[in-house]
Motif scaffolding. Structure first.
Motif, PDB file in Angstrom:
ATOM      1  N   ARG A 143      98.346  -4.339  -8.100  1.00  0.00           N
ATOM      2  CA  ARG A 143      99.722  -3.872  -8.261  1.00  0.00           C
ATOM      3  C   ARG A 143     100.226  -3.201  -6.988  1.00  0.00           C
ATOM      4  O   ARG A 143     101.396  -3.365  -6.606  1.00  0.00           O
ATOM      5  N   PHE A 144      99.338  -2.484  -6.311  1.00  0.00           N
ATOM      6  CA  PHE A 144      99.706  -1.871  -5.034  1.00  0.00           C
ATOM      7  C   PHE A 144     100.111  -2.940  -4.021  1.00  0.00           C
ATOM      8  O   PHE A 144     101.100  -2.793  -3.301  1.00  0.00           O
ATOM      9  N   LEU A 145      99.334  -4.046  -3.979  1.00  0.00           N
ATOM     10  CA  LEU A 145      99.663  -5.136  -3.069  1.00  0.00           C
ATOM     11  C   LEU A 145     100.996  -5.779  -3.435  1.00  0.00           C
ATOM     12  O   LEU A 145     101.779  -6.169  -2.554  1.00  0.00           O
ATOM     13  N   GLU A 146     101.266  -5.906  -4.735  1.00  0.00           N
ATOM     14  CA  GLU A 146     102.541  -6.475  -5.159  1.00  0.00           C
ATOM     15  C   GLU A 146     103.711  -5.591  -4.717  1.00  0.00           C
ATOM     16  O   GLU A 146     104.709  -6.093  -4.182  1.00  0.00           O
ATOM     17  N   LEU A 147     103.590  -4.295  -4.975  1.00  0.00           N
ATOM     18  CA  LEU A 147     104.669  -3.387  -4.573  1.00  0.00           C
ATOM     19  C   LEU A 147     104.818  -3.348  -3.059  1.00  0.00           C
ATOM     20  O   LEU A 147     105.944  -3.312  -2.535  1.00  0.00           O
ATOM     21  N   GLN A 148     103.688  -3.391  -2.362  1.00  0.00           N
ATOM     22  CA  GLN A 148     103.739  -3.399  -0.908  1.00  0.00           C
ATOM     23  C   GLN A 148     104.419  -4.659  -0.387  1.00  0.00           C
ATOM     24  O   GLN A 148     105.238  -4.617   0.537  1.00  0.00           O
ATOM     25  N   GLY A 149     104.088  -5.800  -0.985  1.00  0.00           N
ATOM     26  CA  GLY A 149     104.737  -7.045  -0.605  1.00  0.00           C
ATOM     27  C   GLY A 149     106.221  -7.027  -0.905  1.00  0.00           C
ATOM     28  O   GLY A 149     107.034  -7.541  -0.122  1.00  0.00           O
ATOM     29  N   LEU A 150     106.590  -6.421  -2.043  1.00  0.00           N
ATOM     30  CA  LEU A 150     108.004  -6.325  -2.402  1.00  0.00           C
ATOM     31  C   LEU A 150     108.770  -5.490  -1.382  1.00  0.00           C
ATOM     32  O   LEU A 150     109.859  -5.873  -0.934  1.00  0.00           O
ATOM     33  N   ILE A 151     108.200  -4.360  -0.990  1.00  0.00           N
ATOM     34  CA  ILE A 151     108.867  -3.495  -0.015  1.00  0.00           C
ATOM     35  C   ILE A 151     108.941  -4.192   1.344  1.00  0.00           C
ATOM     36  O   ILE A 151     109.965  -4.114   2.046  1.00  0.00           O
ATOM     37  N   LYS A 152     107.873  -4.889   1.738  1.00  0.00           N
ATOM     38  CA  LYS A 152     107.894  -5.600   3.016  1.00  0.00           C
ATOM     39  C   LYS A 152     108.948  -6.695   3.017  1.00  0.00           C
ATOM     40  O   LYS A 152     109.694  -6.864   3.997  1.00  0.00           O
ATOM     41  N   ALA A 153     109.034  -7.466   1.903  1.00  0.00           N
ATOM     42  CA  ALA A 153     110.044  -8.517   1.828  1.00  0.00           C
ATOM     43  C   ALA A 153     111.453  -7.935   1.878  1.00  0.00           C
ATOM     44  O   ALA A 153     112.337  -8.462   2.569  1.00  0.00           O
ATOM     45  N   ALA A 154     111.651  -6.827   1.146  1.00  0.00           N
ATOM     46  CA  ALA A 154     112.969  -6.188   1.171  1.00  0.00           C
ATOM     47  C   ALA A 154     113.308  -5.672   2.567  1.00  0.00           C
ATOM     48  O   ALA A 154     114.460  -5.764   3.016  1.00  0.00           O
ATOM     49  N   THR A 155     112.299  -5.153   3.267  1.00  0.00           N
ATOM     50  CA  THR A 155     112.528  -4.657   4.628  1.00  0.00           C
ATOM     51  C   THR A 155     112.913  -5.793   5.568  1.00  0.00           C
ATOM     52  O   THR A 155     113.846  -5.658   6.381  1.00  0.00           O
ATOM     53  N   ILE A 156     112.216  -6.925   5.463  1.00  0.00           N
ATOM     54  CA  ILE A 156     112.525  -8.064   6.332  1.00  0.00           C
ATOM     55  C   ILE A 156     113.934  -8.579   6.056  1.00  0.00           C
ATOM     56  O   ILE A 156     114.709  -8.851   6.978  1.00  0.00           O
ATOM     57  N   VAL A 157     114.282  -8.701   4.771  1.00  0.00           N
ATOM     58  CA  VAL A 157     115.624  -9.181   4.422  1.00  0.00           C
ATOM     59  C   VAL A 157     116.688  -8.212   4.923  1.00  0.00           C
ATOM     60  O   VAL A 157     117.705  -8.616   5.510  1.00  0.00           O
ATOM     61  N   LEU A 158     116.458  -6.896   4.716  1.00  0.00           N
ATOM     62  CA  LEU A 158     117.439  -5.913   5.162  1.00  0.00           C
ATOM     63  C   LEU A 158     117.569  -5.909   6.681  1.00  0.00           C
ATOM     64  O   LEU A 158     118.679  -5.794   7.221  1.00  0.00           O
ATOM     65  N   ALA A 159     116.439  -6.082   7.377  1.00  0.00           N
ATOM     66  CA  ALA A 159     116.489  -6.138   8.843  1.00  0.00           C
ATOM     67  C   ALA A 159     117.288  -7.343   9.310  1.00  0.00           C
ATOM     68  O   ALA A 159     118.086  -7.251  10.255  1.00  0.00           O
ATOM     69  N   LEU A 160     117.081  -8.494   8.667  1.00  0.00           N
ATOM     70  CA  LEU A 160     117.842  -9.688   9.033  1.00  0.00           C
ATOM     71  C   LEU A 160     119.326  -9.514   8.763  1.00  0.00           C
ATOM     72  O   LEU A 160     120.171  -9.933   9.570  1.00  0.00           O
ATOM     73  N   VAL A 161     119.667  -8.905   7.624  1.00  0.00           N
ATOM     74  CA  VAL A 161     121.082  -8.693   7.286  1.00  0.00           C
ATOM     75  C   VAL A 161     121.733  -7.758   8.298  1.00  0.00           C
ATOM     76  O   VAL A 161     122.839  -8.015   8.801  1.00  0.00           O
TER      77      VAL A 161
END
Length: 471
Positions: free
Chosen positions: A127-145
């Motif tokens: 679950r930690f890896l899932e949440l970490q992946g979610l935050i990383k994906a959100a960070t990448i998307v926000l950085a691109l935007v």
């Protein structure tokens, strides 16, 4: 899929992403600016490269801010989200125990998951890896935007009359200011943390008892008289400077005034190699070579004095570790600081002063003694004070070769303890940051900081006061 993203090395990923975004922004901005800066076009205010830098800057900076935000708060957000999802029995755990458990989860996740038999631990790690992946994906998307938004806004401003050069230079100025501000903020943070923890210590132990007490036994939180630590620190620094000051100064005089170009080209780099040797190597040398030699000499002196009737008992302690061993090796280590800085200062003395002395009939040695050294004296004093600060703050040599006993004695062959030795001893192993034992390390660190700052300020004051004297 989300777990796989959690395994990605976010630092390298963001670095590559930021590099591509900045490169793309520069290319697009430069190409667009070249369209209106060719022959027959209206005269542009700035060169195409500046327009490219402007677009790259506004593409890079917003994404960089997002990346920094993830670096500062990403792990905390993941832990907070995971803590809120844990079962009730975890919620009732003390905060310290929960943090230790979450650290174990984070370590297991860093090593790509948990493969043991504990199903609960394995589930929480996943679950930690899932949440970490979610935050990383959100960070990448926000950085691109954010990068795309900054790119579009900057791209629209590229025009012949746009002052791109001024904006780019202003951005560079802001960046340099932020670098200076980070350095200042770091210093303020260090001082504030030392001062806060020291005030907590002085709330339990009187300041004057700490500063002038002659008994130190912090390991049992019984006695906190730090005067023996100050004595040992300054005694070892004094021995070191008795070695480094004359050797370093005379070496600088020889290299700058007497040595030929070939000799200087060999000797100066060899001297400066001493500054590049790790201090732990110096510590081993002091412990295995110098300290036994000093002990053997001290034992021989004691035996000679007793056998000749000049003494009825040993006069020297002749300990396996001693202040003299640490001081001698530390003096060797500090020699490059004195010689290199003094050599630069002596070389900076105008040649016209030397020529004037020779015209008056002065010899080489008289010129060095009466003209060059007085002209270079402020810089030489500054180099000596900076070397003293370096010697006072040295850790590994005194930890390995000076000893652990808090004492006040004029015998340099005895073992002493210093401020840095005690800081290492107090903060090694399990520490409780609410006990006077641990807090005393911060008080010692504050004293060490104030002393070294005092010497540095004196050095700067000397240089500022006499800098223009011989121009």
């Amino acid at each position: 899929m989300v777990q796989q993203i959690g395994h990605l090395p976010m630092g390298w990923l963001m670095l590559a992403l930021l590099a591509m975004l900045a490169s793309g922004g520069f290319f697009v901005g430069r190409v667009h600016a070249e369209r209106f800066s060719g022959p027959g076009s209206a005269r542009a205010h700035s060169r195409p490269n500046y327009h490219g830098y402007y677009v790259a800057m506004w593409t890079f900076v917003p994404a960089m801010i997002v990346a920094l935000g993830y670096g500062l708060f990403g792990d905390g957000i993941v832990r907070s989200m995971l803590s809120s999802e844990l079962p009730a029995n975890f919620q009732d755990m003390p905060r310290v125990e929960l943090d230790v458990y979450l650290n174990s989860i984070a370590r297991a996740a860093f090593h790509h998951g948990y493969s043991g038999s504990d199903r609960v631990f394995s589930a929480i790690t996943n679950r930690f890896l899932e949440l970490q992946g979610l935050i990383k994906a959100a960070t990448i998307v926000l950085a691109l935007v954010c990068a795309a938004t900054g790119f579009l806004l900057a791209r629209r401003r590229v025009a012949p009359g746009f002052r791109a050069r001024n904006r780019v230079e202003s951005g560079i100025e802001i960046f340099l200011f932020l670098c200076a501000a980070i350095a200042i903020a770091t210093t303020i943070g260090i001082v504030a943390s030392l001062l806060y923890e020291s005030l907590r210590f002085f709330a339990e132990i009187p300041f004057w008892d700490f500063l002038f007490g002659t008994r130190w036994n912090a390991q049992t939180s019984a006695e906190f008289g730090a005067l023996p630590l100050f004595f040992g620190t300054f005694m070892i620094a004094l021995i070191a400077m008795l070695i480094a000051a004359p050797v370093g100064l005379f070496a600088a005089i020889y290299l700058s005034e007497y040595a030929g170009p070939k000799v200087r080209g060999w000797v100066k780099p060899i001297l400066e190699i001493l500054a590049g040797i790790p201090t732990v190597v110096y510590g081993f040398f002091a412990l295995l070579v110098v300290a036994p030699a000093i002990r053997s000499i001290a034992i021989w002196i004691n035996t000679t004095l007793i056998s000749t009737g000049l003494a009825s008992e040993p006069l020297l302690a002749a300990q396996p570790t001693s202040a003299l061993a640490a001081g001698l090796v530390m003096g060797i280590m500090v020699i490059p600081f004195v010689s290199s800085l003094s050599d630069d200062v002596i070389n900076a003395v105008p040649q016209t002063l030397r020529d004037a002395a020779y015209a008056m009939g002065a010899t080489k040695s008289e010129t060095v003694k009466h003209v060059v050294l007085p002209a270079a004296l402020p810089g030489i004093i500054a180099s000596l004070l900076l070397a003293v600060s370096r010697a006072i703050g040295e850790t590994m040599i005194v930890v390995m070769a000076a000893g652990q006993r808090a004492r006040i004695s004029a015998d340099p062959t005895a073992d002493f303890t210093t401020i840095t030795v005690q800081i290492v001893a107090l903060l090694t192993g399990e520490t409780e940051f609410d006990s006077p034992k641990t807090l005393s390390a911060f008080a010692l660190g504050l004293v060490l900081f104030v002393v070294t700052l005092f010497f540095n300020l004196i050095a700067l004051r000397v240089v500022q006061k006499y800098r223009e004297k011989y121009d």
